[in-house]
Write a protein that holds these residues in place. Structure first.
Motif, PDB file in Angstrom:
ATOM      1  N   ARG A   1      18.048  64.977  51.754  1.00 33.57           N
ATOM      2  CA  ARG A   1      19.122  64.227  51.104  1.00 33.57           C
ATOM      3  C   ARG A   1      18.766  63.875  49.668  1.00 33.57           C
ATOM      4  O   ARG A   1      19.554  64.042  48.747  1.00 33.57           O
ATOM      5  CB  ARG A   1      19.385  62.938  51.880  1.00 33.57           C
TER       6      ARG A   1
ATOM      7  N   PHE B   1      10.709  58.553  44.547  1.00 32.52           N
ATOM      8  CA  PHE B   1      10.960  59.882  45.101  1.00 32.52           C
ATOM      9  C   PHE B   1       9.633  60.484  45.533  1.00 32.52           C
ATOM     10  O   PHE B   1       8.666  60.478  44.762  1.00 32.52           O
ATOM     11  CB  PHE B   1      11.618  60.794  44.066  1.00 32.52           C
TER      12      PHE B   1
ATOM     13  N   LEU C   1      19.113  55.270  42.024  1.00 36.83           N
ATOM     14  CA  LEU C   1      17.970  56.193  42.133  1.00 36.83           C
ATOM     15  C   LEU C   1      17.033  55.911  43.315  1.00 36.83           C
ATOM     16  O   LEU C   1      16.832  56.789  44.163  1.00 36.83           O
ATOM     17  CB  LEU C   1      17.215  56.166  40.800  1.00 36.83           C
ATOM     18  N   PRO C   2      16.433  54.696  43.407  1.00 37.79           N
ATOM     19  CA  PRO C   2      15.476  54.489  44.503  1.00 37.79           C
ATOM     20  C   PRO C   2      16.144  54.543  45.872  1.00 37.79           C
ATOM     21  O   PRO C   2      15.522  54.978  46.844  1.00 37.79           O
ATOM     22  CB  PRO C   2      14.898  53.101  44.230  1.00 37.79           C
TER      23      PRO C   2
ATOM     24  N   ARG D   1      18.624  56.465  46.625  1.00 41.54           N
ATOM     25  CA  ARG D   1      18.792  57.897  46.860  1.00 41.54           C
ATOM     26  C   ARG D   1      17.498  58.530  47.312  1.00 41.54           C
ATOM     27  O   ARG D   1      17.484  59.372  48.197  1.00 41.54           O
ATOM     28  CB  ARG D   1      19.249  58.568  45.563  1.00 41.54           C
ATOM     29  N   ALA D   2      16.418  58.085  46.664  1.00 42.66           N
ATOM     30  CA  ALA D   2      15.113  58.631  47.032  1.00 42.66           C
ATOM     31  C   ALA D   2      14.814  58.316  48.483  1.00 42.66           C
ATOM     32  O   ALA D   2      14.145  59.081  49.172  1.00 42.66           O
ATOM     33  CB  ALA D   2      14.030  58.059  46.130  1.00 42.66           C
ATOM     34  N   ALA D   3      15.339  57.164  48.971  1.00 42.84           N
ATOM     35  CA  ALA D   3      15.098  56.773  50.354  1.00 42.84           C
ATOM     36  C   ALA D   3      16.090  57.456  51.288  1.00 42.84           C
ATOM     37  O   ALA D   3      16.064  57.240  52.486  1.00 42.84           O
ATOM     38  CB  ALA D   3      15.202  55.254  50.486  1.00 42.84           C
ATOM     39  N   GLY D   4      16.975  58.264  50.721  1.00 41.53           N
ATOM     40  CA  GLY D   4      17.921  59.015  51.547  1.00 41.53           C
ATOM     41  C   GLY D   4      19.138  58.206  51.966  1.00 41.53           C
ATOM     42  O   GLY D   4      19.782  58.519  52.956  1.00 41.53           O
TER      43      GLY D   4
ATOM     44  N   SER E   1      22.962  56.778  52.034  1.00 43.63           N
ATOM     45  CA  SER E   1      24.224  57.491  51.865  1.00 43.63           C
ATOM     46  C   SER E   1      24.816  57.126  50.506  1.00 43.63           C
ATOM     47  O   SER E   1      24.465  56.113  49.907  1.00 43.63           O
ATOM     48  CB  SER E   1      25.201  57.100  52.963  1.00 43.63           C
ATOM     49  N   ARG E   2      25.721  57.982  50.051  1.00 41.50           N
ATOM     50  CA  ARG E   2      26.337  57.750  48.756  1.00 41.50           C
ATOM     51  C   ARG E   2      27.031  56.395  48.721  1.00 41.50           C
ATOM     52  O   ARG E   2      26.932  55.646  47.756  1.00 41.50           O
ATOM     53  CB  ARG E   2      27.348  58.871  48.485  1.00 41.50           C
TER      54      ARG E   2
END
Ligand SMILES: Nc1ncnc2c1ncn2[C@@H]1O[C@H](COP(=O)(O)OP(=O)(O)O)[C@@H](O)[C@H]1O
Ligand SMILES: [Mg+2]
Lengths: 860, 248
Positions: A5, A301, B117-118, B120-123, B125-126
């Motif tokens: 993801r 990340f 960002l962070p 998202r890095a953790a996966g 959801s949008r």
């Protein structure tokens, strides 16, 4: 899953916008993958089309025959047709003669069959209801009768009883339409340009009385195929071969080995080029995004997510490139189809139109290649993305480049070891008929060599710089010193543009030296062996085994012409040596052939005498290499009068065709093969006479009896070199692409380099230098990199070319080529590399050195 | 992820006997020389010291961007030496927020995306990422600047975005290296007030490096470093948060 993801998000929000900002570069990368895939798809399509349509043609002509008896070149003796039906288990056997003859309106393929026979085979090939012959009696009685396909009748707008003029082997003949055939089965082949003749008429027309091209055989329902085949083989033993129709195409595969190996090599080059393009694009993108990647790492990340993102990015390039490549490939194949089919048809075998439609196999191949190429290219960039030095790029004072000392020595040792290993790889002795095996055994050592050279590049750069420093010392202008210092600071990183340059230039040299060596070897041989003054040929150009012929008796008309000293007819046919189809050539005389001087590799002491007596033959060294033949060995050839054994009198260099050539004394050939046709007359003029006048006299003497053309030695050579150039044109296209990559590589490197060194440049500007001096220093750096890239490319290219030409070429084709190194091109390469590097660096350098100092120093 | 409450026993951040030396050729520099430091829950600590005293080096070790030559860093009682690269990365996207002097925003992304960002890095959801990022930007006073890119923001605004990015993960501690170093004094003060407010409202501990005494004065405690060691400690004022903790 989470990493995936995160990676997808990175692509969407970081990678995509980046590529949108550098559209041209992204497009170029895609094109690189696409071209690689396209060439592979095109080669695959062409191969399938040519071999496939040949197979289809063979099978269509065979109708529903279970077995065939053939004897390429010499022909099958018609007498076999009496014995074969007697064999238990055989229901039906029918003979067929086939030839394609030129007519004023195009080519016409004629089939000579027993038109009114009641054989099961024939009924299935040309069913009685499809053949309409109003007056059977007239048709059979006149030897000029043909039944024309209705399609052609319509296309050529011919009426019944119309006359068709054909150029038969024995001269011009007029045929009359006395029947029609519906275009199905064999009659639908060759665009329907097909005519049916009664067998005796066809034999007469083609000058092959008593001979057949093939006997088609249908087995009884309850027959045991293996048993029948064995019995059949006993009956025809030595006079012909027995095989299923399908097996003939396998023979063609073998004949096309060199062509396929060559095409595969071209595909491979294309793939290598593709890998470098993708690699470079990704590496550049990663280098540009180092800071962004560092930020991503800092806020959480995982390295895995970054690497995955790079791999996915590459995957996207690979997939889109493959799809585009499929389309390009079909186009490319279409462009090349006529040329390839023409070449294959002229040299090896004629076939109908094959389809160029993409099959699942081609699409899969393209996807596999595209994805494979992209992923292979992504390995290093993905690693560097995952290992991006976070701290260095987060500092406010970025760019101080505190890096560990490069392990130059270890790299040199590993590089030298790889070079040794790669070189040794070329010395593996093997024998194979698989293009893939050849390719593998060429590509792996070549790749090892490339890796080895890539590893020693930094040390070479360091050494090069040290040498220059010693040479120019303190006297050099400050701009040059600055450039040298910058190069010396980090040779491992400065190698950036050198590796792709090295490989690209080496590819150019490899292609050029292969072409040069092949040309020099073949033309040198042509010059040496074809020392006649004039060549009378039946076709418009070079004589070939499947090409046009005329009666050998024409020789008698040339001999009395004023100024002619000597004439020798020669015949070229295909024949079988065991399972292999080879060229058989008849030649008159003793060794050396009164001016036909074959370079001899190995010979029996009495080779000349026993050749003249027809007991010994000459075997081309490529064939000898493949069959393991030595002078003194015995070979058996299937002649029209049964099997005959010949001694191998000598092994000679012979570039006639890459399938290998056996040369036999002329009269012996005529006797055993019962063939009185010729492909070429060698004519020597008396010394002192004007050759053009003799040529005109010959033309006049032959004009009324046969369609011939007369070539001078010069024309002959020009035809040979023209045919060579045509075949080798494809390599040049690839090399242009390779050169393109090298340049893209240099431009990209300097784009990245300049943006990386903005601060340093700003400082230099602030302290001492005007924009010009700074620009000059950077351009000097570029020139030095280009020069070194060129030199290393020449070194690597020279080594690989020598190994490929002197080792691989022999292992693939059996030919021993004289290695010719294109010195001029090598020198040009070095100059081009230098100039190209300067030009490529010019744009980013000009842009950067013109920037305001403040802009360069500030970071955000 | 919300395992930690202010009552948790372990300190959000602790350094024990940290040593970090760099080797350049034959010369060895000790950037940190046996440093001890403990940050209490909800505490706001300033680190001061002359240039080259090892402040940035310390912060890099504390957030797991670098590893010490000797000594140990513990985040909420977990020794960082027991974590691999992935573990350290996970730490930065869940427990430790980082703010840099150079903002370090992704130039191509809008403010809101930078804050996502962070997550998202953790996966995440949008939807979740968007909602949390918006809320955080509103909290730092940038509710009107969601779609602006870094180059369309002033320095102070950019640093607020960076702070929002550090806080959106609801960390135990935010570590900031000279967050006002690139700002003029007015926007610098704004950023400091913001940090102070977030520290008080959200109860997040803060460790901030600065060399401006005025900036340091916003903290509960000021730690002064020299040559890689803590040379003095100082409590400028009894802050509400400390007082509250004292009562609890
Ligand atoms: N990557 C590095 N390599 C070598 N020395 C370093 C590195 N990073 C910092 N240093 C040295 O460590 C010391 C402390 O640096 P730093 O932590 O950046 O100080 P501060 O942030 O307090 O100004 C300095 O002497 C600096 O030169
Ligand atoms: Mg610092």
């Amino acid at each position: 899953m989470k990493a995936l993801r995160a990676a997808l998000w990175l692509i969407e929000d970081v990678a995509l916008p980046y590529h949108r900002r550098h559209v041209a570069r992204a497009a170029l990368t895609l094109l690189g993958v696409a071209i690689g895939c396209a060439i592979v798809v095109a080669v695959e399509l062409l191969n399938r089309s040519v071999v496939g349509s040949f197979r289809e043609t063979v099978e269509t002509i065979a109708g529903s025959a279970d077995l065939q008896v053939t004897n390429p070149g010499a022909g099958v003796p018609e007498v076999l047709l009496e014995a074969i039906p007697e064999i238990p288990g055989i229901t039906s056997a029918a003979g067929l003669l086939q030839a394609t003859l030129p007519t004023p309106r195009g080519e016409l393929t004629i089939f000579g069959v027993d038109v009114f026979g009641d054989q099961v085979v024939r009924a299935r090939q040309f069913p009685p209801e499809a053949v309409t012959i109003p007056d059977e009696f007239a048709f059979t009685n006149a030897l000029d009768s043909v039944a024309l396909s209705t399609a052609l009748l319509e296309r050529w707008d011919l009426a019944p009883e119309a006359a068709i003029e054909v150029a038969a082997p024995a001269g011009r003949r007029v045929l009359r339409v006395r029947g029609t055939v519906e275009p199905r089965g064999p009659a639908a082949l060759y665009d329907g340009a097909v005519a049916l003749l009664d067998l005796p008429a066809a034999q007469q027309l083609l000058g092959r009385v008593g001979l057949l091209d093939q006997i088609d055989i249908v087995l009884a329902e309850d027959a045991e195929p293996v048993v029948v085949r064995a019995a059949l083989e006993r009956v025809v033993a030595g006079r012909a071969r027995v095989h299923a129709p399908r097996e003939r195409a396998t023979g063609l595969d073998g004949m096309l080995l060199n062509l396929r190996t060559f095409l595969s090599l071209v595909s491979l080059e294309a793939i290598v080029v593709g890998i470098f393009l993708v690699h470079h694009a990704l590496a550049t993108a990663i280098a540009h995004r180092r800071r962004e990647l560092a930020i991503c790492r800092a806020v959480g990340f995982a390295p895995r997510a970054l690497a995955l993102a790079v791999a996915l990015e590459a995957l996207a390039f690979g997939l889109v490139g493959a799809v585009v490549g499929c389309g390009l490939g079909v186009g490319l194949a279409e462009l090349a189809l006529d040329a390839v089919r023409g070449a294959v048809g002229a040299i090896y075998a004629r076939s109908g139109a094959g389809s160029l439609e993409l099959g699942v196999r081609q699409v899969m191949l393209a996807l596999l290649l595209g994805v494979g190429t992209a992923l292979a290219a992504a390995v290093a960039p993905a690693r560097s993305a995952a290992r991006v030095p976070v701290l260095r790029h987060l500092r406010r004072d970025d760019g101080d480049g505190r890096e560990g000392a490069p392990r130059l020595r270890a790299m040199v040792v590993a590089g030298a070891a790889l070079i040794g290993l790669g070189t040794a790889g070329f010395f593996i002795e093997y024998r194979s008929t698989s293009a893939l095996v050849h390719l593998f055994l060429m590509a792996v050592p070549a790749a090892l060599l490339a890796l080895g050279f890539a590893l020693i590049v930094p040390a070479a750069l360091a050494g090069f710089v040290a040498l220059l420093r010693k040479l120019v010392g303190e006297r050099a202008p400050i701009t040059v010193q600055l450039a040298l210092e910058s190069l010396a600071r980090d040779p491992v990183r400065r190698r950036g543009p050198l590796t792709p340059m090295l490989v690209a230039f080496a590819l150019v040299l490899l292609g050029a030296s292969m072409v040069a060596s092949l040309r020099a070897s073949i033309l040198g041989w042509v010059e040496r062996t074809l020392a006649a003054d004039l060549y009378v040929v039946a076709g418009p150009s070079l004589p070939l085994p499947s090409g046009e012929t005329f009666p050998a008796a024409l020789e008698a008309r040339v001999v009395p012409i004023d100024g002619v000293a000597k004439v020798a007819a020669s015949r070229l046919v295909y024949t079988q040596l065991g399972e292999r189809t080879v060229v058989l050539r008849s030649l008159r005389g003793r060794l050396p052939f009164d001016g036909l001087d074959y370079p001899v590799r190995e010979a029996l002491p009495d080779a000349a005498e026993s050749f003249a007596r027809g007991e010994a033959v000459l075997v081309s060294d490529d064939l000898a290499h493949r069959e393991g033949l030595r002078a003194g060995d015995t070979i058996e050839l299937a002649t029209a009068s049964g099997p005959r054994r010949f001694t191998v009198g000598a092994l000679v260099v012979d570039f006639t065709l890459d399938v290998g050539t056996i040369t036999l004394e002329e009269a012996t050939y005529r006797r055993f093969w019962k063939d009185d046709l010729a492909n070429v007359l060698y004519v020597w003029t008396e010394s002192g006479v004007a050759v053009p006048a003799v040529r005109r006299a010959i033309e006049q003497a032959l004009e009324p009896v046969a369609k011939t053309s007369i070539l001078t030695a010069g024309q002959f050579e020009r035809d040979v070199s023209g045919a060579l150039d045509g075949a080798l044109r494809l390599t040049w296209a690839i090399e242009l692409v390779a050169l393109g990559i090298a340049l893209i590589g240099v431009v990209n490197f300097f784009l990245v380099e300049v943006s990386d060194r903005r601060r340093e440049m700003g400082l230099l500007r602030a302290v001492a230098f005007g924009p010009r001096a700074l620009g000059r220093s950077l351009l000097t750096e570029a020139a030095l990199l280009g020069l070194l890239g060129g030199l290393l490319g020449v070194a690597y290219g020279g080594l690989v070319s020598w190994l490929v030409v002197s080792r691989s070429a022999r292992l693939v084709s059996g030919w021993s080529l004289d290695f010719v190194f294109p010195l001029g091109l090598a020198a040009t390469t070095v100059v081009v590399a230098t100039v190209a590097a300067v030009l490529a660096a010019g744009f980013p350098v000009r842009r950067a050195s013109a920037r305001a100092v403040a802009e360069l120093v500030s970071m955000e | 992820m919300q395992i930690l409450s202010p009552e948790a026993k372990a300190a959000p951040l602790e350094a024990r006997g940290l040593i970090k030396s760099y080797r350049l050729g034959s010369v060895e520099t000790r950037a940190l020389d046996g440093l001890d430091l403990r940050i209490e829950p909800r505490e706001f600590v300033s680190v001061m010291g002359p240039s080259g005293s090892g402040k940035s080096t310390l912060l890099n070790l504390l957030v797991g961007l670098d590893r010490p030559s000797a000594g140990e860093v513990l985040v909420e009682g977990v020794p960082l030496s027991t974590l691999d690269e992935d573990g350290l990365t996970a730490l930065r996207r869940t427990r430790v927020g980082v703010v840099f002097q150079a903002f370090n925003l992704l130039p191509g992304l809008a403010a809101q995306e930078n804050v996502e960002l962070p997550l998202r890095a953790a996966g995440a959801s949008r939807r979740e990422a968007t909602e949390r990022a918006r809320a955080m930007l509103v909290a730092v006073g940038l509710g009107e600047r969601l779609r602006h890119r870094p180059d369309e923001l002033s320095g102070g605004q950019a640093q607020r975005v960076a702070i929002a990015r550090a806080l959106v993960i609801e960390p135990a501690i935010v570590v900031a290296d000279e967050p006002t170093g690139s700002l003029d004094s007015e926007s610098g003060t704004g950023v400091l007030r913001l940090l102070r407010r977030l520290n008080e409202e959200q109860g997040v501990a803060i460790l901030m490096v600065t060399h401006a005494p005025a900036a340091a004065a916003h903290a509960d405690r000021i730690v002064t470093m020299c040559d890689g060691r803590v040379v003095s400690e100082d409590r400028p004022r009894a802050t509400p948060s400390v007082a509250m903790r004292g009562l609890a």
